[in-house]
Design a protein around this motif. Structure first.
Motif, PDB file in Angstrom:
ATOM      1  N   GLN A 196       3.559   4.867  20.928  1.00  0.00           N
ATOM      2  CA  GLN A 196       3.008   5.245  22.230  1.00  0.00           C
ATOM      3  C   GLN A 196       3.097   6.748  22.450  1.00  0.00           C
ATOM      4  O   GLN A 196       2.152   7.377  22.948  1.00  0.00           O
ATOM      5  CB  GLN A 196       3.730   4.490  23.345  1.00  0.00           C
ATOM      6  N   ALA A 197       4.235   7.341  22.072  1.00  0.00           N
ATOM      7  CA  ALA A 197       4.390   8.792  22.232  1.00  0.00           C
ATOM      8  C   ALA A 197       3.393   9.550  21.359  1.00  0.00           C
ATOM      9  O   ALA A 197       2.825  10.570  21.774  1.00  0.00           O
ATOM     10  CB  ALA A 197       5.824   9.200  21.885  1.00  0.00           C
ATOM     11  N   ALA A 198       3.148   9.044  20.138  1.00  0.00           N
ATOM     12  CA  ALA A 198       2.218   9.711  19.228  1.00  0.00           C
ATOM     13  C   ALA A 198       0.776   9.531  19.685  1.00  0.00           C
ATOM     14  O   ALA A 198      -0.008  10.493  19.728  1.00  0.00           O
ATOM     15  CB  ALA A 198       2.397   9.174  17.813  1.00  0.00           C
ATOM     16  N   SER A 199       0.407   8.303  20.042  1.00  0.00           N
ATOM     17  CA  SER A 199      -0.995   8.034  20.404  1.00  0.00           C
ATOM     18  C   SER A 199      -1.369   8.626  21.759  1.00  0.00           C
ATOM     19  O   SER A 199      -2.550   8.734  22.080  1.00  0.00           O
ATOM     20  CB  SER A 199      -1.258   6.524  20.390  1.00  0.00           C
ATOM     21  N   ALA A 200      -0.383   9.006  22.545  1.00  0.00           N
ATOM     22  CA  ALA A 200      -0.683   9.680  23.814  1.00  0.00           C
ATOM     23  C   ALA A 200      -1.247  11.075  23.585  1.00  0.00           C
ATOM     24  O   ALA A 200      -1.887  11.648  24.460  1.00  0.00           O
ATOM     25  CB  ALA A 200       0.577   9.764  24.669  1.00  0.00           C
ATOM     26  N   ASP A 238      -5.955  10.724  18.752  1.00  0.00           N
ATOM     27  CA  ASP A 238      -6.636   9.491  18.353  1.00  0.00           C
ATOM     28  C   ASP A 238      -6.423   9.193  16.875  1.00  0.00           C
ATOM     29  O   ASP A 238      -6.818   8.127  16.397  1.00  0.00           O
ATOM     30  CB  ASP A 238      -8.144   9.598  18.622  1.00  0.00           C
ATOM     31  N   VAL A 239      -5.807  10.133  16.158  1.00  0.00           N
ATOM     32  CA  VAL A 239      -5.503   9.954  14.736  1.00  0.00           C
ATOM     33  C   VAL A 239      -4.053  10.357  14.521  1.00  0.00           C
ATOM     34  O   VAL A 239      -3.728  11.558  14.519  1.00  0.00           O
ATOM     35  CB  VAL A 239      -6.432  10.804  13.837  1.00  0.00           C
ATOM     36  N   VAL A 240      -3.168   9.401  14.370  1.00  0.00           N
ATOM     37  CA  VAL A 240      -1.730   9.674  14.236  1.00  0.00           C
ATOM     38  C   VAL A 240      -1.428  10.102  12.812  1.00  0.00           C
ATOM     39  O   VAL A 240      -1.695   9.374  11.850  1.00  0.00           O
ATOM     40  CB  VAL A 240      -0.899   8.424  14.600  1.00  0.00           C
ATOM     41  N   ASP A 241      -0.870  11.310  12.678  1.00  0.00           N
ATOM     42  CA  ASP A 241      -0.443  11.831  11.377  1.00  0.00           C
ATOM     43  C   ASP A 241       1.066  12.046  11.405  1.00  0.00           C
ATOM     44  O   ASP A 241       1.719  11.878  12.446  1.00  0.00           O
ATOM     45  CB  ASP A 241      -1.180  13.135  11.085  1.00  0.00           C
ATOM     46  N   VAL A 242       1.618  12.449  10.282  1.00  0.00           N
ATOM     47  CA  VAL A 242       3.068  12.619  10.171  1.00  0.00           C
ATOM     48  C   VAL A 242       3.585  13.599  11.214  1.00  0.00           C
ATOM     49  O   VAL A 242       4.660  13.412  11.796  1.00  0.00           O
ATOM     50  CB  VAL A 242       3.453  13.098   8.754  1.00  0.00           C
ATOM     51  N   ALA A 266      -2.992  -1.345  22.456  1.00  0.00           N
ATOM     52  CA  ALA A 266      -2.595  -1.844  23.769  1.00  0.00           C
ATOM     53  C   ALA A 266      -2.312  -0.700  24.737  1.00  0.00           C
ATOM     54  O   ALA A 266      -2.579  -0.794  25.942  1.00  0.00           O
ATOM     55  CB  ALA A 266      -1.358  -2.735  23.632  1.00  0.00           C
ATOM     56  N   TYR A 267      -1.804   0.418  24.197  1.00  0.00           N
ATOM     57  CA  TYR A 267      -1.447   1.552  25.046  1.00  0.00           C
ATOM     58  C   TYR A 267      -2.672   2.375  25.436  1.00  0.00           C
ATOM     59  O   TYR A 267      -2.812   2.793  26.585  1.00  0.00           O
ATOM     60  CB  TYR A 267      -0.446   2.431  24.296  1.00  0.00           C
ATOM     61  N   ARG A 268      -3.587   2.608  24.472  1.00  0.00           N
ATOM     62  CA  ARG A 268      -4.751   3.453  24.718  1.00  0.00           C
ATOM     63  C   ARG A 268      -5.998   2.657  25.097  1.00  0.00           C
ATOM     64  O   ARG A 268      -7.006   3.230  25.481  1.00  0.00           O
ATOM     65  CB  ARG A 268      -5.045   4.295  23.471  1.00  0.00           C
ATOM     66  N   HIS A 269      -5.952   1.346  24.955  1.00  0.00           N
ATOM     67  CA  HIS A 269      -7.100   0.472  25.242  1.00  0.00           C
ATOM     68  C   HIS A 269      -8.294   0.784  24.335  1.00  0.00           C
ATOM     69  O   HIS A 269      -9.445   0.570  24.703  1.00  0.00           O
ATOM     70  CB  HIS A 269      -7.511   0.581  26.716  1.00  0.00           C
ATOM     71  N   ARG A 270      -7.996   1.299  23.171  1.00  0.00           N
ATOM     72  CA  ARG A 270      -9.002   1.480  22.124  1.00  0.00           C
ATOM     73  C   ARG A 270      -8.265   1.695  20.808  1.00  0.00           C
ATOM     74  O   ARG A 270      -7.052   1.943  20.786  1.00  0.00           O
ATOM     75  CB  ARG A 270      -9.904   2.666  22.428  1.00  0.00           C
TER      76      ARG A 270
END
Length: 491
Positions: free
Chosen positions: A415-419, A422-426, A382-386
């Motif tokens: 949201q803070a991480a995906s900003a 494109d690949v959220v890691d620890v 929802a935040y990144r639209h992808r």
């Protein structure tokens, strides 16, 4: 109602009239205050000691003045009283405004400290504005003390003097003393406020007060509700059945548990049409404009109103809101549906609780680990639209986190991480998500914990390699992992 109310402000007059009406309903004796003595009580020592310190200073400021300086608990029980004037001392003893006695509205009628508790706002009651005749020779000013750890009312600071000599500064003094007590409580508990009045280290802040917004059902491809755990689905189905039956629902659950989202999901399952409007209560000074902003929706066919946090409303506003909701009707004359939400069912004000048919418990996110990653992916999309990917190690940390701020906190973290990726890691997540220690860390300890988590979060890093990178021994890293409750992510 005393004629003296004609000279008060509109807001004050409204609050006083509502209080008098409650006193009449409760059949409070109008002539004198009955001695309701409670004796020993269980009160937070941090509040009592902080209040004693502040009030002792205030007493020295008012030395020689006929002013009683008092601390009460959240029920209106007088805990402490500081007073130098002998005549005032004897007079207050006669009306039982003394330690161990209750001055709650149900016992002592309209008075300053009772009104401050009922309306959660600084209050002053002068002479004939008191409901009980024996109190009309006094002016009482009081302000609620907010517990900085919970956001709840811990008690009040109350100043009482003769009505013939009352100072216009009385209410300002009470308000300042109440704020000072709250600040001292915060300092004595390590300077960290809990969820609600402040912010957690993972960035979860209390939701803004006084929100009014419409919830638009998701129409994108894929499931509208990403949560599929058994606990969540059971709660959704309970609300669905209640809404279809036209029953009033109360949702009880922690802040951020997703109570409004649950109503939206239940309405979607039930194929109910019309506006879903969420209204979160504001501060006492904004209640009238807040109600005016959303109550017209009560007349829309098919609308459903979700009202949150009514325990924070002034008592007069609770009565007005209950009357509005009870009278709301659709064009065909049937009741307009609405939902009330609170952190727990007993916190619902009595006038609103009387309207409720069904209470549904909303499970906290920490009890629904199966929902965490799908919900995180939903928030990121929802935040990144992808689509945004979440690595297995990051998913492990997300599922294991305590989430004191619930889905609201998860959304902010994602949201803070995906900003940033494109690949959220620890390494993209707040360090304290991987820590399970129950004690409050010092600032230095928190910094050390964060550096260890960051070092361990690098893919493929062993404890030995992290120790070398940090310049400390491997044994020290293992000790810190145990001390700080760090969950070492597994690739």
């Amino acid at each position: 109602m005393p004629e003296a109310l004609a000279g008060t402000s509109v807001d004050t007059s409204l609050r006083l009239r509502a209080s008098w009406a409650r006193c009449e309903h409760l059949e409070v004796p109008p002539d004198e205050v009955p001695p309701v003595f409670s004796g020993a009580v269980d009160v937070d020592p941090v509040f009592v000691e902080s209040g004693r310190t502040v009030l002792a200073d205030l007493r020295s400021t008012l030395a020689g003045e006929p002013v009683g300086v008092m601390l009460t608990d959240a029920t209106g029980l007088v805990l402490q009283r500081f007073l130098d004037d002998a005549a005032m001392h004897r007079s207050l003893d006669r009306v039982h405004l003394a330690p161990g006695f209750s001055y709650a509205e149900a016992h002592a009628g309209t008075n300053g400290l009772a009104l401050a508790l009922a309306d959660r706002a600084p209050s002053i009651v002068r002479g004939p504005e008191h409901y009980v005749e024996s109190l009309r020779e006094y002016t009482c000013a009081a302000a609620p003390v907010i517990d900085p750890r919970t956001g709840d009312i811990a008690g009040t600071v109350n100043l009482t003097t003769w009505s013939r000599s009352s100072s216009g500064l009385l209410l300002a003094l009470a308000t300042t003393a109440a704020r000072s007590t709250s600040a001292l409580m915060l300092a004595r508990t390590g300077g960290t406020a809990a969820l609600g009045p402040s912010r957690t280290t993972t960035g979860a802040a209390a939701a803004p007060r006084g929100q009014v917004y419409r919830v638009v059902p998701a129409r994108a491809a894929g499931p509208a509700d990403p949560c599929t755990s058994r606990l969540w689905r059971t709660a959704v189905e309970q609300v669905e059945r209640a809404l279809l039956a036209g029953r009033v629902v109360a949702l009880a659950g922690e802040a951020g548990a997703g109570k409004t989202a649950l109503v939206a999901s239940a309405r979607r399952r039930a194929e109910l049409r019309g506006t879903l409007l969420a209204a979160r209560t504001p501060g006492p000074e904004e209640v009238s404009s807040w109600m005016a902003a959303w109550t017209p929706v009560l007349h829309e066919d098919g609308a459903c109103i979700v009202v949150s946090g009514t325990s924070a409303l002034p008592a007069w506003a609770v009565d007005e809101l209950a009357a509005l909701l009870a009278a709301a009707r659709r064009s065909d004359g049937s009741p307009q549906p609405f939902v009330l939400t609170e952190h727990d069912a007993p916190s619902l004000p009595e006038a609103l609780a009387a309207l409720v048919d069904v209470v549904v418990e909303v499970p906290p996110l920490r009890d629904r680990p199966d929902d965490v990653v799908p919900l995180a992916e939903h928030f990121a999309r929802a935040y990144r639209h992808r689509d945004v990917a979440i690595t297995p190690a990051a998913a492990q940390v997300l599922r294991a986190a305590a989430w004191p701020g619930g889905a609201t906190q998860l959304r902010q973290v994602v949201q803070a991480a995906s900003a940033r990726t494109d690949v959220v890691d620890v390494r993209h997540l707040p360090a304290d998500l991987a820590s399970r220690t129950r004690r409050t860390l010092t600032r230095l300890e928190a910094l050390e914990r964060d550096e260890i988590v960051k070092a361990l979060a690098v893919p493929g890093t062993t404890v030995a390699q992290a120790a070398e990178r940090l310049g400390i021994s491997r044994a020290t890293v293992y000790r810190r992992i145990s001390s700080y409750g760090i969950d070492v992510p597994r690739a």
